[in-house]
Design a protein around this motif. Sequence first.
Motif, PDB file in Angstrom:
ATOM      1  N   SER A  46      19.989   1.560  22.527  1.00 49.84           N
ATOM      2  CA  SER A  46      18.704   1.572  21.832  1.00 49.84           C
ATOM      3  C   SER A  46      17.577   1.276  22.809  1.00 49.84           C
ATOM      4  CB  SER A  46      18.702   0.552  20.684  1.00 49.84           C
ATOM      5  OG  SER A  46      17.516   0.672  19.915  1.00 49.84           O
ATOM      6  N   THR A  47      16.343   1.399  22.322  1.00 44.11           N
ATOM      7  CA  THR A  47      15.156   1.103  23.122  1.00 44.11           C
ATOM      8  C   THR A  47      14.380  -0.038  22.484  1.00 44.11           C
ATOM      9  OG1 THR A  47      13.664   2.633  21.967  1.00 44.11           O
ATOM     10  CG2 THR A  47      14.997   3.526  23.775  1.00 44.11           C
ATOM     11  N   LEU A  48      13.558  -0.677  23.318  1.00 50.50           N
ATOM     12  CA  LEU A  48      12.757  -1.808  22.877  1.00 50.50           C
ATOM     13  C   LEU A  48      11.479  -1.804  23.712  1.00 50.50           C
ATOM     14  CD1 LEU A  48      13.334  -4.099  20.784  1.00 50.50           C
ATOM     15  CD2 LEU A  48      13.961  -5.546  22.715  1.00 50.50           C
ATOM     16  N   HIS A  49      10.369  -2.186  23.118  1.00 53.76           N
ATOM     17  CA  HIS A  49       9.100  -2.223  23.845  1.00 53.76           C
ATOM     18  C   HIS A  49       8.871  -3.623  24.401  1.00 53.76           C
ATOM     19  CE1 HIS A  49       7.570   1.790  22.936  1.00 53.76           C
ATOM     20  NE2 HIS A  49       8.060   1.645  21.714  1.00 53.76           N
ATOM     21  N   THR A  50       9.201  -3.817  25.680  1.00 53.87           N
ATOM     22  CA  THR A  50       8.936  -5.076  26.376  1.00 53.87           C
ATOM     23  C   THR A  50       8.465  -4.762  27.785  1.00 53.87           C
ATOM     24  OG1 THR A  50      11.194  -5.303  27.199  1.00 53.87           O
ATOM     25  CG2 THR A  50      10.706  -6.303  25.069  1.00 53.87           C
ATOM     26  N   ASN A  51       7.903  -5.776  28.459  1.00 49.91           N
ATOM     27  CA  ASN A  51       7.375  -5.563  29.801  1.00 49.91           C
ATOM     28  C   ASN A  51       8.450  -5.577  30.872  1.00 49.91           C
ATOM     29  OD1 ASN A  51       4.677  -5.343  28.959  1.00 49.91           O
ATOM     30  ND2 ASN A  51       4.425  -7.567  28.941  1.00 49.91           N
ATOM     31  N   ASP A  52       9.545  -6.308  30.656  1.00 48.60           N
ATOM     32  CA  ASP A  52      10.618  -6.362  31.639  1.00 48.60           C
ATOM     33  C   ASP A  52      11.937  -6.599  30.921  1.00 48.60           C
ATOM     34  OD1 ASP A  52      10.524  -9.030  30.936  1.00 48.60           O
ATOM     35  OD2 ASP A  52       9.490  -9.672  32.744  1.00 48.60           O
ATOM     36  N   ALA A  53      13.026  -6.622  31.675  1.00 48.93           N
ATOM     37  CA  ALA A  53      14.358  -6.751  31.070  1.00 48.93           C
ATOM     38  C   ALA A  53      14.601  -8.111  30.434  1.00 48.93           C
ATOM     39  CB  ALA A  53      15.429  -6.441  32.122  1.00 48.93           C
ATOM     40  N   PRO A  54      14.293  -9.246  31.099  1.00 49.24           N
ATOM     41  CA  PRO A  54      14.530 -10.547  30.453  1.00 49.24           C
ATOM     42  C   PRO A  54      13.742 -10.736  29.154  1.00 49.24           C
ATOM     43  CG  PRO A  54      14.235 -10.832  32.820  1.00 49.24           C
ATOM     44  CD  PRO A  54      13.882  -9.422  32.511  1.00 49.24           C
ATOM     45  N   SER A  55      12.584 -10.093  29.051  1.00 46.14           N
ATOM     46  CA  SER A  55      11.773 -10.252  27.835  1.00 46.14           C
ATOM     47  C   SER A  55      12.436  -9.635  26.613  1.00 46.14           C
ATOM     48  CB  SER A  55      10.386  -9.617  28.030  1.00 46.14           C
ATOM     49  OG  SER A  55       9.684 -10.258  29.064  1.00 46.14           O
ATOM     50  N   SER A  56      13.425  -8.748  26.818  1.00 47.30           N
ATOM     51  CA  SER A  56      14.094  -8.130  25.674  1.00 47.30           C
ATOM     52  C   SER A  56      14.857  -9.173  24.860  1.00 47.30           C
ATOM     53  CB  SER A  56      15.044  -7.033  26.156  1.00 47.30           C
ATOM     54  OG  SER A  56      16.014  -7.556  27.035  1.00 47.30           O
ATOM     55  N   VAL A  57      15.373 -10.197  25.533  1.00 47.35           N
ATOM     56  CA  VAL A  57      16.097 -11.254  24.817  1.00 47.35           C
ATOM     57  C   VAL A  57      15.148 -12.033  23.915  1.00 47.35           C
ATOM     58  CG1 VAL A  57      17.393 -13.395  25.100  1.00 47.35           C
ATOM     59  CG2 VAL A  57      17.876 -11.429  26.578  1.00 47.35           C
ATOM     60  N   THR A  58      14.040 -12.493  24.483  1.00 44.86           N
ATOM     61  CA  THR A  58      13.076 -13.256  23.680  1.00 44.86           C
ATOM     62  C   THR A  58      12.431 -12.389  22.609  1.00 44.86           C
ATOM     63  OG1 THR A  58      11.398 -12.836  25.368  1.00 44.86           O
ATOM     64  CG2 THR A  58      12.604 -14.889  25.539  1.00 44.86           C
ATOM     65  N   ARG A  59      12.294 -11.088  22.880  1.00 47.06           N
ATOM     66  CA  ARG A  59      11.746 -10.180  21.873  1.00 47.06           C
ATOM     67  C   ARG A  59      12.665 -10.105  20.650  1.00 47.06           C
ATOM     68  NH1 ARG A  59       7.968  -7.840  18.851  1.00 47.06           N
ATOM     69  NH2 ARG A  59       8.368  -5.641  18.415  1.00 47.06           N
ATOM     70  N   LEU A  60      13.962  -9.994  20.871  1.00 44.77           N
ATOM     71  CA  LEU A  60      14.908  -9.958  19.760  1.00 44.77           C
ATOM     72  C   LEU A  60      14.905 -11.273  18.985  1.00 44.77           C
ATOM     73  CD1 LEU A  60      17.955  -8.141  21.420  1.00 44.77           C
ATOM     74  CD2 LEU A  60      16.398  -7.218  19.688  1.00 44.77           C
ATOM     75  N   ILE A  61      14.765 -12.384  19.706  1.00 45.03           N
ATOM     76  CA  ILE A  61      14.692 -13.691  19.032  1.00 45.03           C
ATOM     77  C   ILE A  61      13.436 -13.776  18.180  1.00 45.03           C
ATOM     78  CG2 ILE A  61      14.466 -16.171  19.408  1.00 45.03           C
ATOM     79  CD1 ILE A  61      16.178 -15.838  21.911  1.00 45.03           C
ATOM     80  N   ASN A  62      12.299 -13.278  18.711  1.00 45.56           N
ATOM     81  CA  ASN A  62      11.042 -13.309  17.956  1.00 45.56           C
ATOM     82  C   ASN A  62      11.099 -12.405  16.732  1.00 45.56           C
ATOM     83  OD1 ASN A  62       9.923 -15.080  19.805  1.00 45.56           O
ATOM     84  ND2 ASN A  62       9.012 -13.451  21.050  1.00 45.56           N
ATOM     85  N   ILE A  63      11.843 -11.307  16.826  1.00 52.41           N
ATOM     86  CA  ILE A  63      11.997 -10.423  15.666  1.00 52.41           C
ATOM     87  C   ILE A  63      12.708 -11.141  14.529  1.00 52.41           C
ATOM     88  CG2 ILE A  63      13.278  -8.391  14.855  1.00 52.41           C
ATOM     89  CD1 ILE A  63      12.580  -6.968  17.384  1.00 52.41           C
ATOM     90  N   GLY A  64      13.632 -12.038  14.887  1.00 50.83           N
ATOM     91  CA  GLY A  64      14.339 -12.773  13.855  1.00 50.83           C
ATOM     92  C   GLY A  64      15.846 -12.784  14.006  1.00 50.83           C
ATOM     93  N   VAL A  65      16.366 -12.317  15.151  1.00 54.27           N
ATOM     94  CA  VAL A  65      17.810 -12.311  15.376  1.00 54.27           C
ATOM     95  C   VAL A  65      18.229 -13.663  15.949  1.00 54.27           C
ATOM     96  CG1 VAL A  65      19.718 -11.147  16.531  1.00 54.27           C
ATOM     97  CG2 VAL A  65      17.718  -9.832  15.800  1.00 54.27           C
ATOM     98  N   GLU A  66      19.335 -14.195  15.487  1.00 54.49           N
ATOM     99  CA  GLU A  66      19.811 -15.486  15.955  1.00 54.49           C
ATOM    100  C   GLU A  66      20.227 -15.391  17.421  1.00 54.49           C
ATOM    101  OE1 GLU A  66      20.693 -13.987  13.271  1.00 54.49           O
ATOM    102  OE2 GLU A  66      20.052 -15.298  11.620  1.00 54.49           O
ATOM    103  N   PRO A  67      19.860 -16.376  18.247  1.00 52.62           N
ATOM    104  CA  PRO A  67      20.182 -16.324  19.689  1.00 52.62           C
ATOM    105  C   PRO A  67      21.674 -16.191  19.973  1.00 52.62           C
ATOM    106  CG  PRO A  67      18.539 -18.013  19.254  1.00 52.62           C
ATOM    107  CD  PRO A  67      19.011 -17.530  17.923  1.00 52.62           C
TER     108      PRO A  67
END
Length: 625
Positions: free
Chosen positions: A476-497
Amino acid sequence: MKREDWQKEFDRLAAAPAPTVAAEPGNAAGGGAAGGGANGARRAESLSDLWVPDTAAAPEAAPSDLGDALLAVAAITAAQLSSARSVVAKSPGTALADVLIGMGVDELPVQEHVAAIAGLPFQKIDKSSEVDARFLNRLGFDYCKTHGVLPLHVNGTRLTLGVTHPDNLLIIDEVKHRLGVSVKPVVICRADVDTAIQGLKQDEDTSVEVDQIIAGIQEDDVEVVHAKADELDLEKMAGESPVIRYVNYVIFNAVKEGASDIHIEPAEKRLRVRYRVDGLLFETMNPPHHMHPAIISRLKIMANMDISERRLPQDGRIRAMVHGRKLDLRLSTLPTAHGEKAVMRILDTRSINVSLDELGMDEDALLMWKRQVDQPHGIILVTGHTGSGKTTTLYASLAQMDTQTLNISTVEDPVEYHLNGIAQVQVHDKIGMTFPAALRSLLRQDPDVIMVGEIRDAETARTAIQASLTGHLVLSTLHTNDAPSSVTRLINIGVEPYLIGAALNAALAQRLVRRICTQCKEQAKPSETVAENLAMHGINLDQVWEGKGCEKCRNTGYSGRVGLYELLLLDDHLRDRVAGNPSVTEFRRTCVERGMVTLREDGFRKVARGQTTVDEILRVTESTI
């Protein structure tokens, strides 16, 4: 008019019979005595009103070409000049100066060189008091603004007239007859015309009583006239041969230039067409403004859209055959203050049919990414902004899979390119066919690999992660500025860490930078700034590659693009950190310590290999550590 033309006019009038000169108010009129002496005096007085350029105002070595003159003083770049000349060539009747100013070039040096070429003085107008208000009122604000003229001051019976287009002799002659005086033209800036008129308008006395204003005005003195655009038969205009041929030429030329998007943008009295080539927009032509409704209507007809609806945005799709190959064009229209703006995205299957080996990844990153794509389960993310090549990377990854033994399905919005051997599902939010709904249906289709066009919300993210945890490989794709930010982006969306740590295998961030043109590529000594940036990343070079500029690259020095990649692989240590819900900065620092190569580091490696330039790397990446 050049100095030689003024001299010829002067000689012609000197040999002609003496004209009768009307006396200006406040000036002494010539006598009416007959005889050679009186005629000679009247002729001398008449000819004194003709203006001949001063030698100082028209140097002997005046430049003959505006573009070359501006290029010589670094007022414009070679790329701007090439683009402007292309617009002039495709837009008959358009002046090079107008195109350059419309592209954002500083008007002052342009008009100074226009004056030098015409052999006329140039004058900068700093305040509205320099304008002769009496003559301005006689001409009218609208007339002066439309034709770019300003009456400045009177010396004797001669008016100094500021003009923005000194080659338009008809306007100069018309002003002379309107005012009944001889004129001495000087070149001025269009911005000065607008500023002076605006200042004089504000100075007008507006304290007149309403009763005095409406005195003598009858109800039928003003007749309402419907806008001309409402009277046009747009369908008929769009079906006329010149409009069809012009729209076909715009599309044909865009594909020839390698453009990814076509922009048709209306202004108050101007229409411009721009192409996006290698990620940047270039102005390419200025069709006549009156063709705008017909051009938009023709595009709507081609895309099966409603040509009568001009107040709401619309989307459509055009399928065409260009240069012998099939293309899809996504058309989007948007109402603006000056009419509908249209943007077409060119979807070319030739650009999507690339392998992973051709994307520009380093050997180590490419090998690790191929291993991730071959995993039996888990979730893999490609991140970046719109237009960074995420879809191309995902399609290239799917292309290396065995479609004969695997059941591969995609959920996209929209389905941009059609792939053989893969079931592609189009999302329709209005009828309830959303990403989560489509994804849940695909899970009942016995899939091996699922590609989700974009993770936009918590429900889509949770469904994708659950699918990856139950034995499916999800891309899948995700709109983030870099690769590590994809983790925090998913957490902010509401997915459990803890779910992210268990399901996520890898995240690939990417950008596209322009590649140095291979036709005009040459080595040069790096500037101090370039050398400093290279040294900061451990690269010391005596020579760097750069593009000189040629016809192939439109004098930009760049042709084509290459990708920058930042690959994050989650090991056990990083999975533990993800479960602890780290901050973006903390997690990024940990990833770099574990060996992740950042986008900027990958970019400078490509600079060292001569693929791109430091300016391009600094343009598309940021320092994250």
